[in-house]
Design an enzyme around this catalytic site. Structure first.
Site, PDB file in Angstrom:
ATOM      1  N   CYS A  54      18.132  13.617  -7.549  1.00  0.00           N
ATOM      2  CA  CYS A  54      17.214  13.163  -8.368  1.00  0.00           C
ATOM      3  C   CYS A  54      17.208  11.828  -8.634  1.00  0.00           C
ATOM      4  CB  CYS A  54      17.124  13.926  -9.556  1.00  0.00           C
ATOM      5  SG  CYS A  54      16.151  15.364  -9.500  1.00  0.00           S
ATOM      6  N   ASN A  76      24.455   9.895   4.391  1.00  0.00           N
ATOM      7  CA  ASN A  76      25.301  10.957   3.906  1.00  0.00           C
ATOM      8  C   ASN A  76      26.481  10.751   3.693  1.00  0.00           C
ATOM      9  OD1 ASN A  76      26.223  13.579   3.457  1.00  0.00           O
ATOM     10  ND2 ASN A  76      24.584  14.318   4.942  1.00  0.00           N
ATOM     11  N   ASN A 152      16.172  21.494   6.211  1.00  0.00           N
ATOM     12  CA  ASN A 152      17.092  22.988   6.114  1.00  0.00           C
ATOM     13  C   ASN A 152      16.689  23.363   4.796  1.00  0.00           C
ATOM     14  OD1 ASN A 152      18.436  24.626   7.586  1.00  0.00           O
ATOM     15  ND2 ASN A 152      20.294  23.793   6.715  1.00  0.00           N
ATOM     16  N   CYS A 159      21.208  26.040   2.540  1.00  0.00           N
ATOM     17  CA  CYS A 159      20.788  24.540   2.091  1.00  0.00           C
ATOM     18  C   CYS A 159      21.306  24.589   0.490  1.00  0.00           C
ATOM     19  CB  CYS A 159      19.370  24.291   1.913  1.00  0.00           C
ATOM     20  SG  CYS A 159      18.899  22.771   1.225  1.00  0.00           S
ATOM     21  N   HIS A 163      16.582  20.446  -4.332  1.00  0.00           N
ATOM     22  CA  HIS A 163      15.693  19.179  -4.396  1.00  0.00           C
ATOM     23  C   HIS A 163      15.082  19.074  -2.962  1.00  0.00           C
ATOM     24  CE1 HIS A 163      14.660  15.206  -6.381  1.00  0.00           C
ATOM     25  NE2 HIS A 163      14.118  15.118  -5.131  1.00  0.00           N
ATOM     26  N   GLU A 181      15.454  20.727  26.942  1.00  0.00           N
ATOM     27  CA  GLU A 181      13.936  20.725  26.856  1.00  0.00           C
ATOM     28  C   GLU A 181      13.644  19.435  27.663  1.00  0.00           C
ATOM     29  OE1 GLU A 181      12.405  20.190  22.878  1.00  0.00           O
ATOM     30  OE2 GLU A 181      12.817  22.266  22.391  1.00  0.00           O
ATOM     31  N   PHE A 311      18.601  38.491  11.188  1.00  0.00           N
ATOM     32  CA  PHE A 311      19.784  38.091  11.645  1.00  0.00           C
ATOM     33  C   PHE A 311      20.029  37.893  13.044  1.00  0.00           C
ATOM     34  CE2 PHE A 311      20.679  40.213   7.610  1.00  0.00           C
ATOM     35  CZ  PHE A 311      21.517  39.213   7.098  1.00  0.00           C
ATOM     36  N   GLU A 316      22.126  39.922  20.366  1.00  0.00           N
ATOM     37  CA  GLU A 316      21.548  38.764  20.606  1.00  0.00           C
ATOM     38  C   GLU A 316      22.595  37.583  20.708  1.00  0.00           C
ATOM     39  OE1 GLU A 316      19.202  39.190  16.732  1.00  0.00           O
ATOM     40  OE2 GLU A 316      17.920  38.551  18.226  1.00  0.00           O
TER      41      GLU A 316
HETATM   42 ZN    ZN Z   1      11.815  21.335  21.161  1.00  0.00          ZN
END
Ligand code: ZN
Length: 347
Positions: A54, A76, A152, A159, A163, A181, A311, A316
């Site tokens: 804030c 950061n 995120n 997260c 904020h 990609e 999940f 997976e």
């Molecule tokens: Zn992409």
């Protein structure tokens, strides 16, 4: 494509990464007895004196935020990448390779308001976020090959602060996802002399089935190969390499589609919808990237309510990602939603 074929288990190919996803449409009826997340408390104050994002508040390491009125970006305080890592940490040892990496991590506050997500901000203020993203890519792109702009959102995504804010991690190397990609878009370009995502968009605009929302310059769709239940892809209609290349009208139009799309997301389970999203523009080194098309991915974890999450585990992690509800069913759910935010809609 025959629809009956897509009613039974099948695999779909992701041409952007050359990976497959297992689709199991028949499983949507199975009862859920797994983990139910608690819905996060929704009402937040406009200003929280204990929030380190804030305006005017103290951050870690003795830093103090300015009393900012629109967006605010800062390095950061706990960066995962550092601009001055030793350059010579390269090891070519067989099976134990090491490469050096330098980079910068920044935090982007979308607005001084502690309580407003992008979905609830005014379009003119979302436009300021678009300009900030573009400006940061321009600036950091001078020094780094890859500038990852991302958000995120939500406790469920890990997260730590509600904020509304995003992050930017820039690095001198091409990370895994853009690496894949880039490889696949380049491969397609060489083989077909055309742009992969522009060709894909043409097919989707013809089929219409998976398109969630569009405006003059942008389209949001559930990709044919989506992994997350309500995963979406945001694409410009013309060939654009990077966010800074967008003109004034396209930026306004982007603010418009973001608001509409994220409002639908919030309305889906009447919750501030959690997700990880991020921009994939062409890398920012000096190579030729005509094969690349700018796009943003939205990866939301929610499956069937504000509290039931998908999940990525078991089969997976060990074999292949899998989904139950089909991308077409997900798109249909999203298409049916209102673009008036549920918190503003009269009940
Ligand atoms: Zn992409």
């Amino acid at each position: 494509m025959s629809h009956s074929k897509l009613d039974s288990p099948h695999r779909r190919h992701n041409p952007l990464t050359d990976e497959w996803v297992l689709v199991s449409p028949h499983r949507t009826k199975r009862p859920w007895q797994g983990k139910v997340e608690s819905a996060s408390r929704e009402l937040r104050p406009q200003f929280d004196p204990t929030c380190y994002l804030c305006p005017g508040n103290d951050r870690a390491g003795g830093h103090k935020n300015p009393v900012y009125e629109n967006t605010f970006v800062f390095d950061n305080d706990f960066a995962a990448l550092l601009p001055d890592s030793p350059a010579e940490t390269v090891e070519n040892e067989l099976l134990m390779e090491v490469d050096s990496v330098v980079g910068t991590c920044r935090v982007v506050c979308f607005s001084p308001r502690h309580d407003l997500s992008l979905a609830e901000m005014q379009e003119e203020n979302i436009r300021k976020v678009v300009d900030l993203w573009a400006g940061q890519i321009d600036e950091l792109g001078n020094d780094y090959t890859w500038v990852q702009v991302f958000e995120n959102k939500g406790e469920i995504m890990g997260c730590s602060n509600p904020h509304p804010h995003g992050q930017i991690w820039a690095s001198n190397s091409l990370p895994n996802e853009p690496f894949k990609e880039n490889r696949e878009q380049q491969r397609y370009y060489k083989k077909h002399n055309a742009n992969l995502l522009l060709d894909y968009l043409k097919k989707e605009c013809k089929a219409k089935e998976r398109i969630v929302v569009e405006n003059e310059h942008w389209v949001v769709l559930v990709p044919f190969w989506a992994v997350w239940p309500f995963e979406t892809l945001l694409l410009p209609k013309r060939h654009v390499l990077r966010l800074p290349d967008l003109n004034d009208a396209e930026r306004n139009s982007l603010a418009n589609i973001l608001k509409r799309h994220l409002t639908r997301y919030d309305n889906l389970f009447e919750t501030s919808f959690p997700y990880s999203m991020g921009w994939h523009g062409a890398p920012t080194d000096n190579n030729e990237y005509n094969h690349w098309q700018l796009h943003a991915h939205f990866y939301p974890p929610l499956l069937r309510s504000a509290t039931v999450k998908k999940f990525i585990v078991g089969y997976e992690m060990l074999s292949e990602v899998q989904r139950d509800i089909t991308p077409e069913q997900a798109a249909k759910r999203l298409q049916e939603l209102s673009e008036i935010h549920y918190r503003k809609a009269s009940k």
